[in-house]
Structures are given as structure tokens and as C-alpha cells.
Write an enzyme that holds these catalytic residues in place. Structure first.
Site, PDB file in Angstrom:
ATOM      1  N   SER A   1       0.810  -1.218   0.000  1.00  0.00           N
ATOM      2  CA  SER A   1       0.000   0.000   0.000  1.00  0.00           C
ATOM      3  C   SER A   1       0.848   1.275   0.000  1.00  0.00           C
ATOM      4  CB  SER A   1      -0.943   0.013   1.195  1.00  0.00           C
ATOM      5  OG  SER A   1      -1.896  -1.007   1.036  1.00  0.00           O
TER       6      SER A   1
ATOM      7  N   GLU B   1      -9.830   7.280   2.253  1.00  0.00           N
ATOM      8  CA  GLU B   1      -9.492   5.858   2.110  1.00  0.00           C
ATOM      9  C   GLU B   1     -10.410   4.950   2.934  1.00  0.00           C
ATOM     10  OE1 GLU B   1      -6.223   4.279   4.259  1.00  0.00           O
ATOM     11  OE2 GLU B   1      -5.893   2.630   2.863  1.00  0.00           O
TER      12      GLU B   1
ATOM     13  N   ASP C   1      -8.826  -3.837   2.841  1.00  0.00           N
ATOM     14  CA  ASP C   1      -7.557  -4.572   2.740  1.00  0.00           C
ATOM     15  C   ASP C   1      -7.372  -5.541   3.908  1.00  0.00           C
ATOM     16  OD1 ASP C   1      -4.699  -4.954   1.822  1.00  0.00           O
ATOM     17  OD2 ASP C   1      -4.306  -3.974   3.746  1.00  0.00           O
TER      18      ASP C   1
ATOM     19  N   HIS D   1      -6.945  -9.623   3.957  1.00  0.00           N
ATOM     20  CA  HIS D   1      -5.851 -10.336   4.642  1.00  0.00           C
ATOM     21  C   HIS D   1      -6.417 -11.374   5.611  1.00  0.00           C
ATOM     22  CE1 HIS D   1      -2.376  -8.129   3.195  1.00  0.00           C
ATOM     23  NE2 HIS D   1      -2.928  -6.968   3.502  1.00  0.00           N
TER      24      HIS D   1
ATOM     25  N   HIS E   1      -1.554  -9.676  -0.890  1.00  0.00           N
ATOM     26  CA  HIS E   1      -2.057  -8.879  -2.012  1.00  0.00           C
ATOM     27  C   HIS E   1      -1.921  -9.688  -3.299  1.00  0.00           C
ATOM     28  CE1 HIS E   1      -0.814  -4.998   0.340  1.00  0.00           C
ATOM     29  NE2 HIS E   1      -1.765  -5.684   0.940  1.00  0.00           N
TER      30      HIS E   1
HETATM   31 MG    MG Z   1      -4.261   1.624   3.379  1.00  0.00          MG
HETATM   32 ZN    ZN Z   2      -2.601  -4.991   2.648  1.00  0.00          ZN
END
Ligand code: MG
Ligand code: ZN
Length: 385
Positions: free
Chosen positions: A106, A273, A278, A282, A347
Site C-alpha cells: 500500500s 481511504e 484490505d 488479509h 495482495h
Molecule cells: Mg491503506
Molecule cells: Zn494490505
């Protein structure tokens, strides 16, 4: 005999298939995080595509960290077939590889969008040689525009940090916090209070922010009342919690930031954001992905509502990379049910979507590099400025 057997098989195969699917449903439901079942949906408004000029005065960049096409479709299914994102009629794809890796993190992904350079994983606003690169936020500020950052993580975390800080490593949180004071940013809202006030060097950046004229608040109930001036909203020591804990913090913070930034008639740049999409990838949790995607889509709704009224604002919705290689293995749009699967806890390198709305939106079609998103934003925002 053979005919009879054939008939029997034709009858039996669908029964077996249905049984297998049902079996699969019950197997999946044993892990409560794997299947999302809609509790309540929200109404999605349609916004007209009518704008004052062909170039934007303001840009709102919305980054869903880890948001691939599957994450978007998971949310669309969960909200029974509708999302605010669908108002964006211009759609493209962004190639996300970093300067040193097929799969970006990121920090490099954020720096590509913020500063237009491909750099190494872990880099915050610096190039391959660790030299600082001016970000679109810094450039906007230098040209007299107002600027803002909002996130559902610590505001010092990689994605927002990439827009305002220059550090060789994303984990230098306290140094990243210091960089916030080197700019004229008008509003920032997220977590990360500890990086400003509980520091190894003994500096209290909250006091320093106040001396610089910032209103510093730690509660959303105070933050959402601010209409003008400079605002630092630091609502968690490090990261705000999941939706169950933080509620509608992100859409409300977005609205607050837009109110403040709109005071500047020259224009503004705002990045918001959805940080935890994300983390959900994960964690391999469909429920977490959908919760944070729906939250992020409500942020898109706030941005579109502003842009539809203002008619001079470009809204860009994209991601830094995809997380988890998310797949959808079953579900129902009628019932708002999504069954997700995740082949990796990391990712992935796949292209991520770019959705845009407003003057200049037509620039963001086709397949482009993530750094092109920066170049196009810059061209559009600083035209005549
Ligand atoms: Mg981020
Ligand atoms: Zn990540």
C-alpha cells in the site's frame, strides 16, 4: 433397461447437484466470517451527469485499499443489486505493480497515485533512490487549493501517509506524523493520535497543531460540528475499530471534510481511504470485506452528492491493489447473500477498477498504469491554476 437407467440418471443428476450445493452452503456457514447475509440494505440515489465545465475545480479521490472487482460485486450483491458506485459511467483499470515488485504494497501503491512514481514496496512519498517526490496534495496546497485526508485507519498509515509524507519506510509512524506539520493541510480525520502525542522524542504534536491554528478533536460528535478553519480529527490511539465499533465514522468524516474544504473557491483536493477492505482481505473474511465495502460505497454516495450539487467536482474511485484474490463462490442478489473465498492472505497483482464521475471523468477509461491516474488528476486539477 438402458432406457430406464438413462431416465433415472437424468432425474438423479439435478437432485445430486442441488444436494451438493446445499451441502456446500451448510459447510460454509460453519465459519460465520465466510458468508455475509444482508441485515439491512440502503437506498441508492441516482445522480445526473450534468456539469458546469469540462475541467474540475475540485478532485475527490476515493481509495478502497485492497478493492478489486470482486469486492465491489460482493458489496453490490449484499446491498441486493445496487451501489452508489454505479453512478460512475466512466470505468477503467489500473495496473498496480510497484517499482521493485510484481505485487505492490500500500505504500508504493499509494505513492504511485499520490506522486506519480513507481517506487519500492514500503516507500512513502519517495522514489526508488529514497528522494522525496512532491505529491498532488502538496502541489494543490502550493497553488492555493485546500487539501484534506480522511481514513478508517491511523492517518499515519501507508495510504494517507503517501499523500503528505516522505519517509524511506512506512513503519516510521512518528516521523510520518511530524510531516503533517510541514504542510498546510486543512483537514485530516482518522486514527493515529498516539503517533502525535505519545512519542519517543517527547514532542507533543497535538499542542504544535493547536499552535498552528488547528482545532484538534478526538470525538466524532465534536468533529462533525466543524464547518470551517483547520481541523485535525484523531479518533483512535492507532486504528479505529471495525464497523461494529466505529459506526458511520468514515461517511460522516467525509461529509465534514467536504464542508470545510468547500469554503475555498479556488478548489480543493481530498483523498478518502476505505482502509480496512484490505485488512478484511488479509483476514480472509467475507463479512468484514462486505461491511467495509458497503461503508466505502456510502462514502462514494457522500462524494457524489456533493459533486452532483457542485457540478465542478471530479470524483475518482479506485484502489491501490487487490487483497486476498477474493472469489465469490455462491450467493443471492435477492437475499443479499455472498459466499467468499480467498486463495491468499496477501495482495495480488491483478488490475483494479477505476470509476469516475464529474468533469474530466472521461479521461479515466481504458487500461492505464496507477501512475497515470496521478498524471491525469494533475493535468485536470491544475489546468489554469
Ligand atoms: Mg491503506
Ligand atoms: Zn494490505
Amino acid at each position: 433397461m438402458l432406457q430406464k437407467l438413462k431416465f433415472f440418471l437424468i432425474f438423479l443428476i439435478p437432485v445430486i447437484t442441488v444436494y451438493a450445493q446445499e451441502q456446500y452452503l451448510t459447510e460454509k456457514s460453519e465459519d460465520p466470517e465466510k458468508t455475509y447475509t444482508s441485515q439491512k440494505t440502503y437506498e441508492v440515489k441516482e445522480f445526473p451527469n450534468q456539469f458546469k465545465k469540462d475541467k474540475p475545480r475540485n478532485i475527490i479521490l476515493l481509495i478502497g485499499d485492497g478493492m478489486g472487482v470482486t469486492q465491489v460485486f460482493a458489496a453490490l450483491t449484499a446491498n441486493k443489486g445496487r451501489l452508489f458506485i454505479e453512478n460512475c459511467k466512466y470505468i477503467g483499470f489500473s495496473k498496480t505493480s510497484s517499482g521493485d515488485n510484481y505485487i505492490t504494497d500500500s505504500a508504493a501503491g499509494g505513492t504511485a497515485l499520490a506522486a506519480g512514481v513507481k517506487t519500492y514496496n514500503g516507500a512513502i512519498g519517495v522514489d526508488m533512490n529514497k528522494n522525496p517526490v512532491k505529491t498532488i496534495l502538496e502541489e494543490a496546497s502550493g497553488k492555493g487549493l485546500s487539501t484534506g485526508l480522511v481514513s478508517s485507519s491511523a492517518i499515519t498509515h501507508a495510504t494517507p501517509a503517501s499523500f503528505i509524507s516522505h519517509q524511506a519506510s512506512r513503519s516510521s509512524y512518528e516521523d510520518i506524523a511530524t510531516d503533517f506539520l510541514k504542510t498546510d493541510i486543512d483537514v485530516f480525520i482518522g486514527g493515529g493520535l498516539d503517533h502525535f502525542s505519545k512519542r519517543k522524542d517527547g514532542r507533543n504534536l497535538v499542542d504544535e497543531l493547536k499552535n498552528k491554528g488547528y482545532q484538534v478533536e478526538t470525538e466524532m460528535s465534536k468533529i462533525n460540528t466543524v464547518k470551517k478553519g483547520k481541523l485535525a480529527g484523531l479518533i483512535a490511539g492507532v486504528h479505529p475499530g471495525r464497523i461494529s465499533e466505529r459506526g458511520d465514522m468514515l461517511p460522516v468524516a467525509t461529509e465534514t471534510a467536504l464542508n470545510i474544504l468547500d469554503n475555498n473557491k479556488i478548489g480543493f483536493f481530498l483523498m478518502v481511504e476505505g482502509s480496512q477492505i484490505d485488512w478484511a482481505g488479509h483476514a480472509g473474511s467475507t463479512v468484514y470485506v462486505v461491511e467495509d465495502m458497503l461503508d466505502f460505497d456510502k462514502v462514494v454516495g457522500k462524494a457524489l452528492e456533493f459533486a452532483a450539487n457542485d457540478k465542478e467536482t471530479l470524483v475518482i474511485v479506485t484502489a491501490d491493489h487487490e487483497t486476498g484474490g477474493m472469489a465469490i463462490t455462491g450467493g443471492s442478489i435477492e437475499k443479499g447473500v455472498v459466499q467468499g473465498a480467498f486463495p491468499t492472505g496477501g495482495h495480488t497483482p491483478v488490475m483494479v477498477p477505476i470509476f469516475s464521475y464529474g468533469p474530466g471523468a472521461e479521461e479515466f477509461i481504458g487500461i492505464m498504469e496507477n501512475t497515470d491516474v496521478h498524471a491525469k488528476m494533475k493535468k485536470l486539477l491544475f489546468n489554469n491554476k
